[in-house]
Design a protein around this motif. Sequence first.
Motif, mmCIF file in Angstrom:
data_model
loop_
_atom_site.group_PDB
_atom_site.id
_atom_site.type_symbol
_atom_site.label_atom_id
_atom_site.label_comp_id
_atom_site.label_asym_id
_atom_site.label_seq_id
_atom_site.Cartn_x
_atom_site.Cartn_y
_atom_site.Cartn_z
ATOM 1 N N MET A 159 -1.587 54.811 21.257
ATOM 2 C CA MET A 159 -2.452 54.943 19.868
ATOM 3 C C MET A 159 -3.987 55.084 20.312
ATOM 4 S SD MET A 159 -0.720 54.833 16.506
ATOM 5 C CE MET A 159 0.201 56.309 17.061
ATOM 6 N N ALA A 160 -4.507 56.046 19.828
ATOM 7 C CA ALA A 160 -6.111 55.927 20.020
ATOM 8 C C ALA A 160 -6.451 54.984 19.304
ATOM 9 C CB ALA A 160 -6.550 57.396 19.610
ATOM 10 N N ASP A 161 -7.809 54.396 19.494
ATOM 11 C CA ASP A 161 -8.491 53.461 18.844
ATOM 12 C C ASP A 161 -8.961 54.006 17.396
ATOM 13 O OD1 ASP A 161 -8.480 51.913 21.240
ATOM 14 O OD2 ASP A 161 -10.810 52.024 21.466
ATOM 15 N N SER A 162 -8.979 53.036 16.356
ATOM 16 C CA SER A 162 -9.342 53.252 14.940
ATOM 17 C C SER A 162 -8.582 54.573 14.639
ATOM 18 C CB SER A 162 -10.824 53.387 15.027
ATOM 19 O OG SER A 162 -11.199 52.111 15.566
ATOM 20 N N SER A 163 -7.399 54.833 14.514
ATOM 21 C CA SER A 163 -6.757 55.951 14.211
ATOM 22 C C SER A 163 -5.757 55.827 13.374
ATOM 23 C CB SER A 163 -5.967 56.858 15.675
ATOM 24 O OG SER A 163 -5.233 55.796 16.360
ATOM 25 N N VAL A 164 -5.296 54.630 13.067
ATOM 26 C CA VAL A 164 -4.018 54.332 12.156
ATOM 27 C C VAL A 164 -4.734 53.625 10.766
ATOM 28 C CG1 VAL A 164 -1.924 53.345 11.733
ATOM 29 C CG2 VAL A 164 -2.659 54.272 14.096
ATOM 30 N N ASP A 165 -3.972 54.205 9.727
ATOM 31 C CA ASP A 165 -4.359 53.648 8.317
ATOM 32 C C ASP A 165 -3.755 52.569 8.141
ATOM 33 O OD1 ASP A 165 -4.559 57.003 7.582
ATOM 34 O OD2 ASP A 165 -6.474 55.840 7.280
ATOM 35 N N VAL A 166 -2.117 52.473 8.368
ATOM 36 C CA VAL A 166 -1.282 51.621 8.175
ATOM 37 C C VAL A 166 -0.384 51.079 9.243
ATOM 38 C CG1 VAL A 166 0.629 50.855 6.617
ATOM 39 C CG2 VAL A 166 -1.356 52.370 5.793
ATOM 40 N N ILE A 167 -0.075 49.936 9.678
ATOM 41 C CA ILE A 167 0.734 49.656 10.594
ATOM 42 C C ILE A 167 1.761 48.664 9.730
ATOM 43 C CG2 ILE A 167 1.351 48.276 12.458
ATOM 44 C CD1 ILE A 167 -1.663 48.977 13.499
ATOM 45 N N ILE A 168 3.399 49.204 9.872
ATOM 46 C CA ILE A 168 4.243 48.345 9.096
ATOM 47 C C ILE A 168 5.193 47.881 10.261
ATOM 48 C CG2 ILE A 168 6.510 48.425 8.009
ATOM 49 C CD1 ILE A 168 4.914 50.640 6.269
ATOM 50 N N SER A 169 5.799 46.859 10.293
ATOM 51 C CA SER A 169 6.449 45.982 11.395
ATOM 52 C C SER A 169 7.700 45.153 10.672
ATOM 53 C CB SER A 169 5.552 45.008 12.307
ATOM 54 O OG SER A 169 6.397 44.294 12.949
ATOM 55 N N ASN A 170 8.802 45.375 11.098
ATOM 56 C CA ASN A 170 9.858 44.614 10.558
ATOM 57 C C ASN A 170 10.548 43.689 11.562
ATOM 58 O OD1 ASN A 170 11.791 43.810 8.863
ATOM 59 N ND2 ASN A 170 12.884 45.672 8.319
ATOM 60 N N CYS A 171 10.246 42.584 11.518
ATOM 61 C CA CYS A 171 10.938 41.538 12.306
ATOM 62 C C CYS A 171 11.037 41.934 13.824
ATOM 63 C CB CYS A 171 12.292 41.284 11.932
ATOM 64 S SG CYS A 171 13.039 39.649 12.309
ATOM 65 N N VAL A 172 10.032 42.438 14.275
ATOM 66 C CA VAL A 172 9.926 42.690 15.777
ATOM 67 C C VAL A 172 8.838 41.897 16.596
ATOM 68 C CG1 VAL A 172 10.989 45.062 15.710
ATOM 69 C CG2 VAL A 172 8.547 44.856 15.618
ATOM 70 N N ILE A 173 7.910 41.606 15.827
ATOM 71 C CA ILE A 173 6.754 40.689 16.798
ATOM 72 C C ILE A 173 7.310 39.454 17.107
ATOM 73 C CG2 ILE A 173 4.419 39.530 16.449
ATOM 74 C CD1 ILE A 173 3.668 41.655 14.544
ATOM 75 N N ASN A 174 8.225 38.878 16.449
ATOM 76 C CA ASN A 174 9.050 37.776 17.200
ATOM 77 C C ASN A 174 9.723 38.016 18.326
ATOM 78 O OD1 ASN A 174 8.188 35.874 15.243
ATOM 79 N ND2 ASN A 174 9.938 36.019 14.022
ATOM 80 N N LEU A 175 9.989 39.402 18.740
ATOM 81 C CA LEU A 175 10.955 39.420 19.691
ATOM 82 C C LEU A 175 9.877 40.126 20.728
ATOM 83 C CD1 LEU A 175 13.527 41.829 18.197
ATOM 84 C CD2 LEU A 175 13.684 39.334 18.826
ATOM 85 N N SER A 176 8.602 39.897 20.626
ATOM 86 C CA SER A 176 7.582 40.095 21.747
ATOM 87 C C SER A 176 7.352 39.120 22.668
ATOM 88 C CB SER A 176 6.312 40.798 21.263
ATOM 89 O OG SER A 176 5.250 40.935 22.043
ATOM 90 N N PRO A 177 7.183 38.886 23.972
ATOM 91 C CA PRO A 177 6.894 37.715 24.848
ATOM 92 C C PRO A 177 5.494 37.686 24.958
ATOM 93 C CG PRO A 177 7.261 39.762 26.038
ATOM 94 C CD PRO A 177 7.910 40.143 25.014
ATOM 95 N N ASP A 178 4.644 38.665 24.257
ATOM 96 C CA ASP A 178 3.035 38.650 24.050
ATOM 97 C C ASP A 178 2.580 38.906 22.734
ATOM 98 O OD1 ASP A 178 0.446 38.315 24.777
ATOM 99 O OD2 ASP A 178 0.495 39.849 26.327
ATOM 100 N N LYS A 179 2.927 38.185 21.814
ATOM 101 C CA LYS A 179 2.450 38.369 20.377
ATOM 102 C C LYS A 179 0.926 38.520 20.411
ATOM 103 C CE LYS A 179 6.235 35.526 18.784
ATOM 104 N NZ LYS A 179 6.986 35.343 19.941
ATOM 105 N N ALA A 180 -0.012 37.812 21.030
ATOM 106 C CA ALA A 180 -1.499 37.990 20.878
ATOM 107 C C ALA A 180 -1.756 39.694 21.359
ATOM 108 C CB ALA A 180 -1.927 37.129 22.075
ATOM 109 N N GLN A 181 -1.078 40.025 22.348
ATOM 110 C CA GLN A 181 -1.476 41.516 22.936
ATOM 111 C C GLN A 181 -0.902 42.364 21.559
ATOM 112 O OE1 GLN A 181 -2.978 42.566 25.437
ATOM 113 N NE2 GLN A 181 -3.132 44.328 24.328
ATOM 114 N N VAL A 182 0.044 42.184 20.772
ATOM 115 C CA VAL A 182 0.736 42.850 19.867
ATOM 116 C C VAL A 182 -0.486 42.923 18.730
ATOM 117 C CG1 VAL A 182 2.392 43.076 17.845
ATOM 118 C CG2 VAL A 182 3.101 42.454 20.098
ATOM 119 N N PHE A 183 -1.180 41.612 18.379
ATOM 120 C CA PHE A 183 -2.025 41.925 17.338
ATOM 121 C C PHE A 183 -3.431 42.287 17.945
ATOM 122 C CE2 PHE A 183 0.423 38.009 15.859
ATOM 123 C CZ PHE A 183 0.815 38.514 14.724
ATOM 124 N N ARG A 184 -3.732 42.495 19.056
ATOM 125 C CA ARG A 184 -4.865 42.839 19.826
ATOM 126 C C ARG A 184 -4.536 44.447 19.583
ATOM 127 N NH1 ARG A 184 -4.506 38.608 23.344
ATOM 128 N NH2 ARG A 184 -3.502 40.037 25.149
#
Length: 143
Positions: free
Chosen positions: A1-26
């Motif tokens: 995804m390009a920087d500043s290109s998205v209006d809405v991000i929806i996530s359904n119970c997948v961030i808990n599955l990430s080994p690097d949650k901080a990177q997900v939020f960044r």
Amino acid sequence: MADSSVDVIISNCVINLSPDKAQVFRDAFRALKSGGRLAISDIVATAELPEEARRDLALYTGCMAGASLIAELESMMKSAGFDQVRITPKDESRAFIRDWAPGRKIEEFVVSAILRRSSLKIIFNKELENEEYQGAGHRLCQL
């Protein structure tokens, strides 16, 4: 995804599955336009999970063993650039979480929660309804 290109991000119970949650939020912060929205349906930890629970694959794939402590989530989100993060646990969710792992007492450690920030709507809530985002002319990204 390009920087500043998205209006809405929806996530359904997948961030808990990430080994690097901080990177997900960044990455979420980087991709969102100014004033964009982030809606997350997930589980948060209210107490440190026992090591046995953290290693349990059934609890992990059920979004429970990968839950981060509320203070850790606040820190990750603020470090990513989100400000005025507020996390409100939903204690009533313990009733249905108890059914996800009967007899394991996992509900003593995790709940669903609502997260809010003043100009950016952020939700951690198993009952997330995304109708408000559909068909509104927004560029949508689902994690």
